[in-house]
Design a protein around this motif. Structure first.
Motif, PDB file in Angstrom:
ATOM      1  N   THR A  68       0.849  -1.192   0.000  1.00 20.14           N
ATOM      2  CA  THR A  68       0.000   0.000   0.000  1.00 20.14           C
ATOM      3  C   THR A  68       0.884   1.242   0.000  1.00 20.14           C
ATOM      4  N   ALA A  69       0.676   2.114  -0.996  1.00 18.67           N
ATOM      5  CA  ALA A  69       1.514   3.301  -1.154  1.00 18.67           C
ATOM      6  C   ALA A  69       1.358   4.260   0.013  1.00 18.67           C
ATOM      7  N   GLY A  70       0.218   4.307   0.644  1.00 12.00           N
ATOM      8  CA  GLY A  70       0.010   5.178   1.792  1.00 12.00           C
ATOM      9  C   GLY A  70      -0.120   6.635   1.404  1.00 12.00           C
ATOM     10  N   SER A  71       0.371   7.517   2.260  1.00 13.12           N
ATOM     11  CA  SER A  71       0.264   8.955   1.979  1.00 13.12           C
ATOM     12  C   SER A  71       1.650   9.591   2.004  1.00 13.12           C
ATOM     13  N   ASN A  72       1.765  10.753   1.351  1.00 10.24           N
ATOM     14  CA  ASN A  72       3.031  11.468   1.287  1.00 10.24           C
ATOM     15  C   ASN A  72       2.728  12.951   1.087  1.00 10.24           C
ATOM     16  N   VAL A  73       3.489  13.785   1.739  1.00 10.85           N
ATOM     17  CA  VAL A  73       3.368  15.233   1.560  1.00 10.85           C
ATOM     18  C   VAL A  73       4.740  15.757   1.190  1.00 10.85           C
ATOM     19  N   LYS A  74       4.810  16.587   0.151  1.00 14.32           N
ATOM     20  CA  LYS A  74       6.082  17.180  -0.237  1.00 14.32           C
ATOM     21  C   LYS A  74       5.834  18.547  -0.840  1.00 14.32           C
ATOM     22  N   THR A  75       6.877  19.298  -0.947  1.00 12.03           N
ATOM     23  CA  THR A  75       6.840  20.603  -1.594  1.00 12.03           C
ATOM     24  C   THR A  75       7.152  20.406  -3.068  1.00 12.03           C
ATOM     25  N   TYR A  84       4.127   9.969  -7.589  1.00 13.78           N
ATOM     26  CA  TYR A  84       2.853  10.669  -7.787  1.00 13.78           C
ATOM     27  C   TYR A  84       2.419  10.483  -9.230  1.00 13.78           C
ATOM     28  N   ASP A  85       1.111  10.620  -9.478  1.00 16.50           N
ATOM     29  CA  ASP A  85       0.607  10.487 -10.845  1.00 16.50           C
ATOM     30  C   ASP A  85       1.068  11.644 -11.735  1.00 16.50           C
ATOM     31  N   THR A  86       1.264  12.837 -11.171  1.00 15.21           N
ATOM     32  CA  THR A  86       1.798  13.981 -11.923  1.00 15.21           C
ATOM     33  C   THR A  86       2.727  14.760 -11.007  1.00 15.21           C
ATOM     34  N   ALA A  87       3.558  15.613 -11.588  1.00 16.95           N
ATOM     35  CA  ALA A  87       4.510  16.397 -10.805  1.00 16.95           C
ATOM     36  C   ALA A  87       3.921  17.728 -10.332  1.00 16.95           C
ATOM     37  N   THR A  88       2.711  18.058 -10.742  1.00 14.43           N
ATOM     38  CA  THR A  88       2.117  19.357 -10.385  1.00 14.43           C
ATOM     39  C   THR A  88       1.623  19.359  -8.942  1.00 14.43           C
ATOM     40  N   ALA A  89       1.602  20.533  -8.349  1.00 13.56           N
ATOM     41  CA  ALA A  89       1.131  20.687  -6.977  1.00 13.56           C
ATOM     42  C   ALA A  89      -0.368  20.406  -6.907  1.00 13.56           C
ATOM     43  N   GLY A  90      -0.837  19.899  -5.768  1.00  6.49           N
ATOM     44  CA  GLY A  90      -2.261  19.653  -5.586  1.00  6.49           C
ATOM     45  C   GLY A  90      -2.515  18.653  -4.477  1.00  6.49           C
ATOM     46  N   THR A  91      -3.779  18.467  -4.136  1.00  7.06           N
ATOM     47  CA  THR A  91      -4.171  17.497  -3.113  1.00  7.06           C
ATOM     48  C   THR A  91      -4.905  16.349  -3.779  1.00  7.06           C
ATOM     49  N   GLY A  92      -5.068  15.248  -3.035  1.00  8.51           N
ATOM     50  CA  GLY A  92      -5.776  14.083  -3.569  1.00  8.51           C
ATOM     51  C   GLY A  92      -5.005  13.412  -4.698  1.00  8.51           C
ATOM     52  N   LYS A  93      -3.687  13.585  -4.705  1.00 15.69           N
ATOM     53  CA  LYS A  93      -2.844  13.013  -5.759  1.00 15.69           C
ATOM     54  C   LYS A  93      -2.774  11.485  -5.595  1.00 15.69           C
ATOM     55  N   THR A  94      -2.724  10.779  -6.692  1.00 16.60           N
ATOM     56  CA  THR A  94      -2.605   9.323  -6.672  1.00 16.60           C
ATOM     57  C   THR A  94      -1.135   8.927  -6.532  1.00 16.60           C
ATOM     58  N   LEU A  95      -0.859   8.073  -5.558  1.00 16.85           N
ATOM     59  CA  LEU A  95       0.483   7.517  -5.362  1.00 16.85           C
ATOM     60  C   LEU A  95       0.489   6.081  -5.873  1.00 16.85           C
ATOM     61  N   SER A  96       1.529   5.732  -6.615  1.00 15.29           N
ATOM     62  CA  SER A  96       1.658   4.367  -7.147  1.00 15.29           C
ATOM     63  C   SER A  96       3.022   3.799  -6.788  1.00 15.29           C
ATOM     64  N   ILE A  97       3.063   2.503  -6.611  1.00 17.33           N
ATOM     65  CA  ILE A  97       4.327   1.800  -6.369  1.00 17.33           C
ATOM     66  C   ILE A  97       4.799   1.294  -7.723  1.00 17.33           C
ATOM     67  N   THR A  98       5.966   1.754  -8.145  1.00 20.48           N
ATOM     68  CA  THR A  98       6.464   1.371  -9.478  1.00 20.48           C
ATOM     69  C   THR A  98       7.603   0.374  -9.428  1.00 20.48           C
ATOM     70  N   ALA A  99       8.201   0.156  -8.255  1.00 31.97           N
ATOM     71  CA  ALA A  99       9.286  -0.825  -8.138  1.00 31.97           C
ATOM     72  C   ALA A  99       9.310  -1.376  -6.719  1.00 31.97           C
ATOM     73  N   TYR A 100       9.648  -2.639  -6.599  1.00 34.01           N
ATOM     74  CA  TYR A 100       9.818  -3.282  -5.299  1.00 34.01           C
ATOM     75  C   TYR A 100      10.530  -4.607  -5.507  1.00 34.01           C
ATOM     76  N   THR A 101      11.134  -5.098  -4.435  1.00 35.00           N
ATOM     77  CA  THR A 101      11.794  -6.400  -4.440  1.00 35.00           C
ATOM     78  C   THR A 101      11.290  -7.172  -3.240  1.00 35.00           C
ATOM     79  N   VAL A 102      10.799  -8.396  -3.463  1.00 34.43           N
ATOM     80  CA  VAL A 102      10.389  -9.272  -2.376  1.00 34.43           C
ATOM     81  C   VAL A 102      11.594 -10.165  -2.057  1.00 34.43           C
TER      82      VAL A 102
END
Length: 186
Positions: free
Chosen positions: A125-132, A161-179
């Motif tokens: 689960t990508a969870g949440s993230n806040v950044k400038t 993030y789905d886009t690099a533009t500022a805003g709220t409600g942005k979609t976060l996706s996991i694009t890489a991982y290793t099990v």
């Protein structure tokens, strides 16, 4: 003689009734033994219970029940890239070969059956993230992993993030991982 398997077994008459309407008093009975008896070995059986398991980071094997011979028992597991006397742990289809050696009263037996280990469910689960705003889509949070088995871990995660533009409600996706499960995440 004895109840054990073998040939040349001594057969003895231990009981009889003479039906002559005179309680057998019309006969003098002599019994004779014979060494022509044979007791054949009985069959051994191996029964398997359980053919489908889910990965749990531990050895998986059907329950095996042996009956008959008390001879030496061996079990071997074979699967793609796997051949061992130890129960397999990883996802896949396996064949288990069971052998019980003959003893004095039972025949030996070898049987081969199959079973499978299915993949365990793992949710990241990508969870949440806040950044400038910085002009890129990268996020710094670490995804939550649900469903890991044993000491398995997840590393090398990349969340974007789905886009690099500022805003709220942005979609976060996991694009890489290793099990890290000692099986390349399989």
């Amino acid at each position: 003689d004895t109840a054990t398997a073998g040939t040349g077994k001594t057969l003895s008459i231990t009981a009889y009734t003479v039906n002559d309407n005179n309680s057998g008093n019309n006969y003098t009975v002599t019994t004779q033994t014979s060494a022509n008896g044979t007791i054949n070995k009985a069959a051994s059986t191996i029964t398997q219970t359980g053919t489908s398991f889910t990965y749990n980071a531990g050895g998986q094997t059907p329950t095996l029940s042996f009956s008959g011979s008390t001879g030496v028992r061996t079990t071997n597991y074979v699967g793609t890239g796997y051949n061992s006397v130890n129960a397999p742990t990883n996802f896949g289809t396996y064949y288990v070969s069971n052998t019980v050696a003959a003893d004095s009263n039972y025949n030996g037996l070898t049987n081969t059956t199959s079973f499978s280990i299915a993949k365990a469910a793992l949710t990241l689960t990508a969870g949440s993230n806040v950044k400038t705003y910085d002009g890129n889509t990268s996020a710094t949070n670490v995804p939550a992993a649900t469903g890991l088995q044993g000491s398995d871990t997840v590393s090398g995660t990349t969340v974007v993030y789905d886009t690099a533009t500022a805003g709220t409600g942005k979609t976060l996706s996991i694009t890489a991982y290793t099990v890290n499960d000692n099986n390349s995440g399989n």
